[in-house]
Design an enzyme around this catalytic site. Structure first.
Site, PDB file in Angstrom:
ATOM      1  N   CYS A 289       0.815  -1.224   0.000  1.00 26.87           N
ATOM      2  CA  CYS A 289       0.000   0.000   0.000  1.00 26.87           C
ATOM      3  C   CYS A 289       0.847   1.273   0.000  1.00 26.87           C
ATOM      4  CB  CYS A 289      -0.954   0.010   1.194  1.00 26.87           C
ATOM      5  SG  CYS A 289      -2.082  -1.385   1.200  1.00 26.87           S
TER       6      CYS A 289
ATOM      7  N   HIS B 236      -3.468   7.312   2.170  1.00 24.61           N
ATOM      8  CA  HIS B 236      -3.825   5.993   1.635  1.00 24.61           C
ATOM      9  C   HIS B 236      -5.248   5.677   2.093  1.00 24.61           C
ATOM     10  CE1 HIS B 236      -4.059   1.866   0.681  1.00 24.61           C
ATOM     11  NE2 HIS B 236      -3.845   1.411   1.901  1.00 24.61           N
TER      12      HIS B 236
ATOM     13  N   ASN C 167     -10.082  -0.309  -0.497  1.00 29.30           N
ATOM     14  CA  ASN C 167      -8.621  -0.195  -0.468  1.00 29.30           C
ATOM     15  C   ASN C 167      -8.045  -0.742  -1.774  1.00 29.30           C
ATOM     16  OD1 ASN C 167      -5.879  -0.403   0.028  1.00 29.30           O
ATOM     17  ND2 ASN C 167      -6.102  -1.347   2.050  1.00 29.30           N
TER      18      ASN C 167
HETATM   19  N1  ACO Z   1     -18.957  -8.770   8.591  1.00 28.16           N
HETATM   20  C1  ACO Z   1     -19.506  -8.986   9.803  1.00 28.16           C
HETATM   21  N2  ACO Z   1     -18.775  -9.303  10.883  1.00 28.16           N
HETATM   22  C2  ACO Z   1     -17.459  -9.412  10.738  1.00 28.16           C
HETATM   23  C3  ACO Z   1     -16.825  -9.209   9.493  1.00 28.16           C
HETATM   24  C4  ACO Z   1     -17.628  -8.878   8.395  1.00 28.16           C
HETATM   25  N3  ACO Z   1     -17.134  -8.659   7.161  1.00 28.16           N
HETATM   26  N4  ACO Z   1     -15.490  -9.377   9.655  1.00 28.16           N
HETATM   27  C5  ACO Z   1     -15.286  -9.661  10.936  1.00 28.16           C
HETATM   28  N5  ACO Z   1     -16.466  -9.701  11.592  1.00 28.16           N
HETATM   29  C6  ACO Z   1     -16.715  -9.980  13.011  1.00 28.16           C
HETATM   30  C7  ACO Z   1     -15.557 -10.694  13.655  1.00 28.16           C
HETATM   31  O1  ACO Z   1     -15.678 -12.092  13.452  1.00 28.16           O
HETATM   32  C8  ACO Z   1     -15.754 -10.313  15.107  1.00 28.16           C
HETATM   33  O2  ACO Z   1     -16.758 -11.110  15.660  1.00 28.16           O
HETATM   34  P1  ACO Z   1     -16.662 -11.632  17.178  1.00 28.16           P
HETATM   35  O3  ACO Z   1     -16.645 -10.369  18.008  1.00 28.16           O
HETATM   36  O4  ACO Z   1     -17.885 -12.445  17.318  1.00 28.16           O
HETATM   37  O5  ACO Z   1     -15.380 -12.397  17.255  1.00 28.16           O
HETATM   38  C9  ACO Z   1     -16.286  -8.880  15.036  1.00 28.16           C
HETATM   39  O6  ACO Z   1     -16.800  -8.742  13.702  1.00 28.16           O
HETATM   40  C10 ACO Z   1     -15.238  -7.830  15.293  1.00 28.16           C
HETATM   41  O7  ACO Z   1     -14.085  -8.113  14.500  1.00 28.16           O
HETATM   42  P2  ACO Z   1     -12.787  -7.215  14.567  1.00 28.16           P
HETATM   43  O8  ACO Z   1     -11.764  -7.811  13.639  1.00 28.16           O
HETATM   44  O9  ACO Z   1     -12.379  -6.970  15.969  1.00 28.16           O
HETATM   45  O10 ACO Z   1     -13.350  -5.867  13.956  1.00 28.16           O
HETATM   46  P3  ACO Z   1     -12.640  -4.470  13.813  1.00 28.16           P
HETATM   47  O11 ACO Z   1     -13.433  -3.423  14.445  1.00 28.16           O
HETATM   48  O12 ACO Z   1     -11.188  -4.543  14.130  1.00 28.16           O
HETATM   49  O13 ACO Z   1     -12.766  -4.226  12.236  1.00 28.16           O
HETATM   50  C11 ACO Z   1     -11.368  -4.300  10.289  1.00 28.16           C
HETATM   51  C12 ACO Z   1     -12.128  -5.101  11.338  1.00 28.16           C
HETATM   52  C13 ACO Z   1     -12.360  -3.489   9.496  1.00 28.16           C
HETATM   53  C14 ACO Z   1     -10.644  -5.269   9.379  1.00 28.16           C
HETATM   54  C15 ACO Z   1     -10.369  -3.361  10.986  1.00 28.16           C
HETATM   55  O14 ACO Z   1      -9.609  -4.062  11.928  1.00 28.16           O
HETATM   56  C16 ACO Z   1      -9.443  -2.711  10.006  1.00 28.16           C
HETATM   57  O15 ACO Z   1      -9.843  -1.955   9.170  1.00 28.16           O
HETATM   58  N6  ACO Z   1      -8.141  -2.936  10.142  1.00 28.16           N
HETATM   59  C17 ACO Z   1      -7.168  -2.344   9.255  1.00 28.16           C
HETATM   60  C18 ACO Z   1      -6.859  -3.306   8.235  1.00 28.16           C
HETATM   61  C19 ACO Z   1      -6.546  -2.673   6.916  1.00 28.16           C
HETATM   62  O16 ACO Z   1      -7.025  -1.645   6.529  1.00 28.16           O
HETATM   63  N7  ACO Z   1      -5.717  -3.377   6.187  1.00 28.16           N
HETATM   64  C20 ACO Z   1      -5.436  -3.011   4.867  1.00 28.16           C
HETATM   65  C21 ACO Z   1      -4.035  -3.073   4.526  1.00 28.16           C
HETATM   66  S1  ACO Z   1      -3.039  -2.100   5.557  1.00 28.16           S
HETATM   67  C22 ACO Z   1      -3.483  -0.640   5.202  1.00 28.16           C
HETATM   68  O17 ACO Z   1      -3.734  -0.399   4.049  1.00 28.16           O
HETATM   69  C23 ACO Z   1      -3.561   0.292   6.285  1.00 28.16           C
END
Ligand code: ACO
Length: 325
Positions: free
Chosen positions: A116, A252, A282
């Site tokens: 990224c 980004h 993304n």
């Molecule tokens: N739909 C519904 N529920 C979901 C989904 C989905 N698509 N994905 C995960 N869940 C559930 C999980 O299973 C979890 O359930 P549980 O509480 O019963 O275990 C719950 O939702 C919470 O999951 P978390 O992973 O804790 O959710 P979070 O608030 O962290 O959001 C996300 C997840 C959106 C991926 C976030 O962590 C994020 O954006 N991280 C950054 C990652 C990123 O952007 N990476 C890209 C590359 S790096 C960069 O470009 C910066």
């Protein structure tokens, strides 16, 4: 004493493939909801490359728009730096494929792989060549078909990514353009965000999980927010500037919550931040040049204004560029 040489933007372009996949469409593929995706990421839809449409195809369209805006003959481009994680082929580089499409011959053309942060790395490289007089006109591209390395059965990742391309033409000038670039990496975070296999590792594996993105989203999120605000301060310090001298943040586009948290730490209002993640999710190295192009074309970014571009991604890698438009 010879005059200082800067890299100035003379043209920008972007291209998104036609097919749109909405959050509601994803509800039919995995156990998720439009509301969950919007609340956690700010994403509403993503664009997906058509069958057979490659990263170079997207890059060609974006590059032609940048060339048209600059009003230059492609033959006068003397370097192509292409950031991508999803090249058309193992080799030749996608930069060489693009060079062929643009009908240019002889100038150096190469790919950069910094996930990224790829576009910011590519801008930094281009700037070194322009500042030292080694190149006068450089085409910098960020383009991806992330849909090809996405596991469409994994709801924790497939909601986040999309395809697209952005291109920026830089030219040597004695008027201020890029003020500084800053690039970093820390390889110890390999397992937080990666594609497990590649041409040299497990090449024969048919396991979908080996060939697609795996991520510990929560941990990536925390490191991303902290690192992005640190790099912003590093950039301002290097230029003896203060936060209030930034007109635009072009970050980004990974997640609206990461963007908002970073902007808040910088004391920038929502109106000073270019946000496009809602429209195309993304797109890795394509996201910064696409956001830049959108804000230049719609007149938000005006000549003379100061822009901070920054990115964070797999590696981990991170970087920034401060420039005058
Ligand atoms: N739909 C519904 N529920 C979901 C989904 C989905 N698509 N994905 C995960 N869940 C559930 C999980 O299973 C979890 O359930 P549980 O509480 O019963 O275990 C719950 O939702 C919470 O999951 P978390 O992973 O804790 O959710 P979070 O608030 O962290 O959001 C996300 C997840 C959106 C991926 C976030 O962590 C994020 O954006 N991280 C950054 C990652 C990123 O952007 N990476 C890209 C590359 S790096 C960069 O470009 C910066």
């Amino acid at each position: 004493m010879s005059e200082k040489i800067y890299s100035r933007i003379i043209g920008t372009g972007r291209y998104l493939p036609e097919k749109i996949l909405t959050n509601h469409d994803l509800e039919t593929l995995v156990d998720t909801s439009d509301q969950w995706i919007r609340e956690r990421t700010g994403i509403e839809q993503r664009h997906i490359a058509a069958e057979g449409q490659t990263t170079c195809d997207l890059a060609e369209q974006a590059s032609l728009k940048a060339i048209e805006m600059a009003g230059i003959d492609p033959a006068t481009i003397d370097m192509i730096v292409f950031a991508t994680t999803t090249p058309d082929k193992v080799f030749p580089s996608t930069a060489c494929l693009l060079q062929q499409r643009l009908g240019i011959r002889g100038c150096p053309a190469f790919d950069i792989q910094a996930v990224c942060t790829g576009f910011v790395y590519a801008v930094s490289v281009a700037d070194q060549f322009i500042k030292t007089g080694m190149a006068k006109r450089v085409l910098v591209v960020g383009a991806e078909t992330l849909s090809r390395i996405t596991n469409w059965q994994d709801r924790t990742t497939c909601i986040l990514f999309g395809d697209g391309a952005g291109a920026v033409l830089f030219e040597a000038s004695n008027q201020p353009g890029i003020l500084s670039t800053h690039i970093h990496a820390d390889g110890q975070y390999e397992d937080l965000l990666h594609v497990p296999s590649g041409p040299s590792k497990l090449p024969q594996s048919d396991d979908i999980a080996e060939k697609t993105m795996a991520m510990k989203g929560n941990e990536v999120f925390k490191v991303a927010v902290n690192t992005l605000s640190r790099i912003a301060n590093e950039t301002l310090d290097a230029n003896n500037m203060t936060k209030d001298q930034i007109d635009w943040l072009v970050p980004h586009q990974a997640n609206l919550r990461i963007i908002t948290a970073t902007a808040k730490k910088l004391g920038l209002s929502d109106k000073q931040v270019v946000v496009t993640v809602n429209k195309h999710a993304n797109t890795s190295s394509a996201s910064v040049p696409m956001a830049l192009d959108e804000a230049i074309r719609d007149g938000r970014i005006q000549p003379g204004q100061t822009i901070l571009m920054e990115a964070f991604g797999g590696g981990f890698t991170w970087g920034s560029a401060l420039l005058k438009y």
